[in-house]
Design a protein around this motif. Structure first.
Motif, PDB file in Angstrom:
ATOM      1  N   ALA A   1       0.829  -1.207   0.000  1.00 25.75           N
ATOM      2  CA  ALA A   1       0.000   0.000   0.000  1.00 25.75           C
ATOM      3  C   ALA A   1       0.861   1.254   0.000  1.00 25.75           C
ATOM      4  O   ALA A   1       0.594   2.214  -0.735  1.00 25.75           O
ATOM      5  N   GLY A   2       1.906   1.249   0.811  1.00 25.71           N
ATOM      6  CA  GLY A   2       2.771   2.412   0.886  1.00 25.71           C
ATOM      7  C   GLY A   2       3.565   2.657  -0.378  1.00 25.71           C
ATOM      8  O   GLY A   2       3.921   3.798  -0.689  1.00 25.71           O
ATOM      9  N   ALA A   3       3.852   1.592  -1.115  1.00 27.71           N
ATOM     10  CA  ALA A   3       4.629   1.707  -2.351  1.00 27.71           C
ATOM     11  C   ALA A   3       3.783   2.167  -3.526  1.00 27.71           C
ATOM     12  O   ALA A   3       4.316   2.563  -4.566  1.00 27.71           O
ATOM     13  N   ASP A   4       2.466   2.116  -3.391  1.00 21.77           N
ATOM     14  CA  ASP A   4       1.569   2.535  -4.465  1.00 21.77           C
ATOM     15  C   ASP A   4       1.650   4.052  -4.617  1.00 21.77           C
ATOM     16  O   ASP A   4       1.331   4.796  -3.678  1.00 21.77           O
ATOM     17  N   PRO A   5       2.070   4.559  -5.774  1.00 20.59           N
ATOM     18  CA  PRO A   5       2.224   6.017  -5.937  1.00 20.59           C
ATOM     19  C   PRO A   5       0.923   6.794  -5.795  1.00 20.59           C
ATOM     20  O   PRO A   5       0.951   8.006  -5.567  1.00 20.59           O
ATOM     21  N   LYS A   6      -0.193   6.120  -5.918  1.00 17.26           N
ATOM     22  CA  LYS A   6      -1.491   6.806  -5.791  1.00 17.26           C
ATOM     23  C   LYS A   6      -1.899   6.975  -4.330  1.00 17.26           C
ATOM     24  O   LYS A   6      -2.817   7.730  -4.011  1.00 17.26           O
ATOM     25  N   VAL A   7      -1.229   6.247  -3.420  1.00 21.86           N
ATOM     26  CA  VAL A   7      -1.590   6.267  -1.996  1.00 21.86           C
ATOM     27  C   VAL A   7      -0.751   7.297  -1.251  1.00 21.86           C
ATOM     28  O   VAL A   7       0.461   7.356  -1.400  1.00 21.86           O
ATOM     29  N   ARG A   8      -1.426   8.106  -0.440  1.00 20.74           N
ATOM     30  CA  ARG A   8      -0.721   9.109   0.370  1.00 20.74           C
ATOM     31  C   ARG A   8      -0.918   8.911   1.860  1.00 20.74           C
ATOM     32  O   ARG A   8      -0.305   9.585   2.685  1.00 20.74           O
ATOM     33  N   CYS A   9      -1.793   7.966   2.229  1.00 17.47           N
ATOM     34  CA  CYS A   9      -1.982   7.620   3.638  1.00 17.47           C
ATOM     35  C   CYS A   9      -2.583   6.221   3.727  1.00 17.47           C
ATOM     36  O   CYS A   9      -3.425   5.848   2.896  1.00 17.47           O
ATOM     37  N   VAL A  10      -2.145   5.459   4.709  1.00 15.44           N
ATOM     38  CA  VAL A  10      -2.657   4.111   4.952  1.00 15.44           C
ATOM     39  C   VAL A  10      -3.371   4.090   6.295  1.00 15.44           C
ATOM     40  O   VAL A  10      -2.849   4.616   7.293  1.00 15.44           O
ATOM     41  N   VAL A  11      -4.559   3.509   6.325  1.00 20.13           N
ATOM     42  CA  VAL A  11      -5.278   3.279   7.579  1.00 20.13           C
ATOM     43  C   VAL A  11      -5.183   1.792   7.907  1.00 20.13           C
ATOM     44  O   VAL A  11      -5.526   0.954   7.070  1.00 20.13           O
ATOM     45  N   LEU A  12      -4.688   1.483   9.072  1.00 15.62           N
ATOM     46  CA  LEU A  12      -4.577   0.094   9.531  1.00 15.62           C
ATOM     47  C   LEU A  12      -5.674  -0.168  10.546  1.00 15.62           C
ATOM     48  O   LEU A  12      -5.741   0.498  11.581  1.00 15.62           O
ATOM     49  N   THR A  13      -6.541  -1.132  10.250  1.00 15.90           N
ATOM     50  CA  THR A  13      -7.667  -1.414  11.124  1.00 15.90           C
ATOM     51  C   THR A  13      -7.874  -2.918  11.226  1.00 15.90           C
ATOM     52  O   THR A  13      -7.119  -3.700  10.639  1.00 15.90           O
ATOM     53  N   ALA A  14      -8.888  -3.317  11.984  1.00 11.20           N
ATOM     54  CA  ALA A  14      -9.145  -4.741  12.179  1.00 11.20           C
ATOM     55  C   ALA A  14     -10.639  -4.985  12.294  1.00 11.20           C
ATOM     56  O   ALA A  14     -11.395  -4.115  12.754  1.00 11.20           O
ATOM     57  N   ALA A  15     -11.050  -6.168  11.893  1.00  9.36           N
ATOM     58  CA  ALA A  15     -12.442  -6.590  12.053  1.00  9.36           C
ATOM     59  C   ALA A  15     -12.581  -7.354  13.366  1.00  9.36           C
ATOM     60  O   ALA A  15     -11.590  -7.770  13.967  1.00  9.36           O
ATOM     61  N   GLY A  16     -13.815  -7.524  13.817  1.00 11.49           N
ATOM     62  CA  GLY A  16     -14.057  -8.386  14.969  1.00 11.49           C
ATOM     63  C   GLY A  16     -13.982  -7.703  16.306  1.00 11.49           C
ATOM     64  O   GLY A  16     -14.172  -6.494  16.441  1.00 11.49           O
ATOM     65  N   ARG A  17     -13.647  -8.505  17.333  1.00 16.62           N
ATOM     66  CA  ARG A  17     -13.776  -8.084  18.725  1.00 16.62           C
ATOM     67  C   ARG A  17     -12.725  -7.088  19.191  1.00 16.62           C
ATOM     68  O   ARG A  17     -12.948  -6.345  20.160  1.00 16.62           O
TER      69      ARG A  17
ATOM     70  N   GLU B   1      -7.196  14.273   5.493  1.00 18.74           N
ATOM     71  CA  GLU B   1      -6.437  15.519   5.640  1.00 18.74           C
ATOM     72  C   GLU B   1      -4.977  15.325   5.230  1.00 18.74           C
ATOM     73  O   GLU B   1      -4.367  16.189   4.587  1.00 18.74           O
ATOM     74  N   ILE B   2      -4.415  14.174   5.602  1.00 16.79           N
ATOM     75  CA  ILE B   2      -3.034  13.872   5.214  1.00 16.79           C
ATOM     76  C   ILE B   2      -2.947  13.649   3.707  1.00 16.79           C
ATOM     77  O   ILE B   2      -2.035  14.146   3.035  1.00 16.79           O
ATOM     78  N   ALA B   3      -3.898  12.905   3.163  1.00 15.55           N
ATOM     79  CA  ALA B   3      -3.877  12.557   1.740  1.00 15.55           C
ATOM     80  C   ALA B   3      -4.083  13.766   0.841  1.00 15.55           C
ATOM     81  O   ALA B   3      -3.826  13.700  -0.367  1.00 15.55           O
ATOM     82  N   ALA B   4      -4.548  14.868   1.403  1.00 19.66           N
ATOM     83  CA  ALA B   4      -4.728  16.081   0.615  1.00 19.66           C
ATOM     84  C   ALA B   4      -3.394  16.749   0.289  1.00 19.66           C
ATOM     85  O   ALA B   4      -3.324  17.624  -0.574  1.00 19.66           O
ATOM     86  N   LYS B   5      -2.325  16.324   0.962  1.00 15.56           N
ATOM     87  CA  LYS B   5      -1.002  16.896   0.716  1.00 15.56           C
ATOM     88  C   LYS B   5      -0.400  16.311  -0.565  1.00 15.56           C
ATOM     89  O   LYS B   5      -0.837  15.289  -1.076  1.00 15.56           O
ATOM     90  N   ASP B   6       0.642  16.976  -1.053  1.00 15.71           N
ATOM     91  CA  ASP B   6       1.362  16.463  -2.216  1.00 15.71           C
ATOM     92  C   ASP B   6       1.986  15.117  -1.889  1.00 15.71           C
ATOM     93  O   ASP B   6       2.659  14.966  -0.857  1.00 15.71           O
ATOM     94  N   GLY B   7       1.776  14.113  -2.743  1.00 22.87           N
ATOM     95  CA  GLY B   7       2.247  12.757  -2.469  1.00 22.87           C
ATOM     96  C   GLY B   7       3.751  12.648  -2.338  1.00 22.87           C
ATOM     97  O   GLY B   7       4.263  11.936  -1.466  1.00 22.87           O
ATOM     98  N   TYR B   8       4.491  13.339  -3.181  1.00 23.32           N
ATOM     99  CA  TYR B   8       5.948  13.285  -3.121  1.00 23.32           C
ATOM    100  C   TYR B   8       6.444  13.925  -1.833  1.00 23.32           C
ATOM    101  O   TYR B   8       7.319  13.392  -1.147  1.00 23.32           O
ATOM    102  N   LEU B   9       5.842  15.060  -1.499  1.00 23.98           N
ATOM    103  CA  LEU B   9       6.275  15.784  -0.308  1.00 23.98           C
ATOM    104  C   LEU B   9       5.954  15.016   0.971  1.00 23.98           C
ATOM    105  O   LEU B   9       6.754  15.008   1.920  1.00 23.98           O
ATOM    106  N   VAL B  10       4.789  14.350   1.018  1.00 22.47           N
ATOM    107  CA  VAL B  10       4.433  13.614   2.234  1.00 22.47           C
ATOM    108  C   VAL B  10       5.365  12.417   2.420  1.00 22.47           C
ATOM    109  O   VAL B  10       5.675  12.035   3.562  1.00 22.47           O
ATOM    110  N   ARG B  11       5.858  11.857   1.329  1.00 20.96           N
ATOM    111  CA  ARG B  11       6.840  10.773   1.444  1.00 20.96           C
ATOM    112  C   ARG B  11       8.175  11.287   1.989  1.00 20.96           C
ATOM    113  O   ARG B  11       8.826  10.624   2.795  1.00 20.96           O
TER     114      ARG B  11
END
Length: 255
Positions: free
Chosen positions: A40-56, A192-202
């Motif tokens: 996900a982080g290596a995808d140039p279209k992605v500027r932020c990753v949300v890590l979550t979980a299902a269940g209890r 809000e994070i993903a609204a930033k420039d992708g290159y700059l946020v990296r």
């Protein structure tokens, strides 16, 4: 069941962990999680990753039953390496990672949340390292990123947990929201994070990691040496085999 990735909005990837009943991950699960976060982080279209979980709950650590079924030390080595890879993937992800935590966040869960760039938590979220009660060691490196040093030591030695509200007071949790609002709040921050420039946020992610006062990779690897020593000595099996189901979390598998 397993690890899945979705793209709910432009610039945002959501990595979801789902290993019923309590998200105690087997060895392969840690590697799958690491691969998903890195991809996900290596995808140039992605500027932020949300890590979550299902269940209890968010994460109950290592699948102890897998450890108990195994002979020799392959499972211990696999768990050590798998956790190292998953924690490292979150920390080294090319873009910021927001952990969306609900329910229990224990053992390996603290490793993931502690290495995230930001944490959004539900009101019911609790964080802790029950390692000494489970015949294990590790992740003090990551708990120390969430609470002050002396509190980290007290929590580690006692296996007690700390609430999301308490972590909010220390500034390590961005927001605490009702369970049903968790993903909305996490996506709001990610947006809000993903609204930033992708290159700059990296560049920003690499720069911030570069000024960290503690090398989390080396620090955690040092801890893992003692985890392995506990396994070789037999004390880990002795303690692990005697622990019962926790009355406070109702979990059957955790580390």
């Amino acid at each position: 069941m397993g690890v899945s990735t979705s793209a709910p909005e432009e610039g945002i990837a959501v990595v979801t962990v789902d290993f019923p009943p309590v998200n105690a991950l087997p060895v392969q699960g840690w590697y799958e999680l690491a691969a998903a976060v890195r991809s996900a982080g290596a995808d140039p279209k992605v500027r932020c990753v949300v890590l979550t979980a299902a269940g209890r709950g968010f994460n109950a650590g290592v699948d102890i039953k897998e450890m108990q079924r195994a002979t020799g030390h392959d499972a211990l080595i696999g768990a050590n390496r798998g956790c190292y890879e998953a924690f490292g993937a979150v920390y080294d992800c090319e873009v910021p990672v927001v952990a969306a935590v609900h329910g229990f966040c224990l053992g390996g869960g603290v490793g993931l949340a502690g290495n995230a760039d930001a944490v959004v938590a539900a009101h019911d979220a609790t964080f802790g390292l029950p390692e000494l009660d489970r015949g294990a060691l590790g992740a003090a490196t990551h708990l120390a990123r969430l609470v002050p040093q002396h509190l980290m030591r007290a929590l580690y030695y006692t296996s007690r947990t700390v609430t999301a509200q308490e972590l909010r007071q220390y500034g390590s949790v961005w927001r605490v929201v009702p369970r049903e609002r968790l993903m909305d709040a996490a996506l709001e921050l990610a947006r809000e994070i993903a609204a930033k420039d992708g290159y700059l946020v990296r560049l920003a992610k690499a720069a911030i990691n570069g000024i960290d006062p503690v090398d989390v990779r080396r620090s955690y690897r040092f801890e893992q040496g003692f985890t392995f020593e506990a396994g070789l000595s037999g004390v880990a099996d002795r303690v692990r085999d005697t622990f019962g189901t926790s009355a406070t979390t109702g979990q059957e598998e955790q580390s």
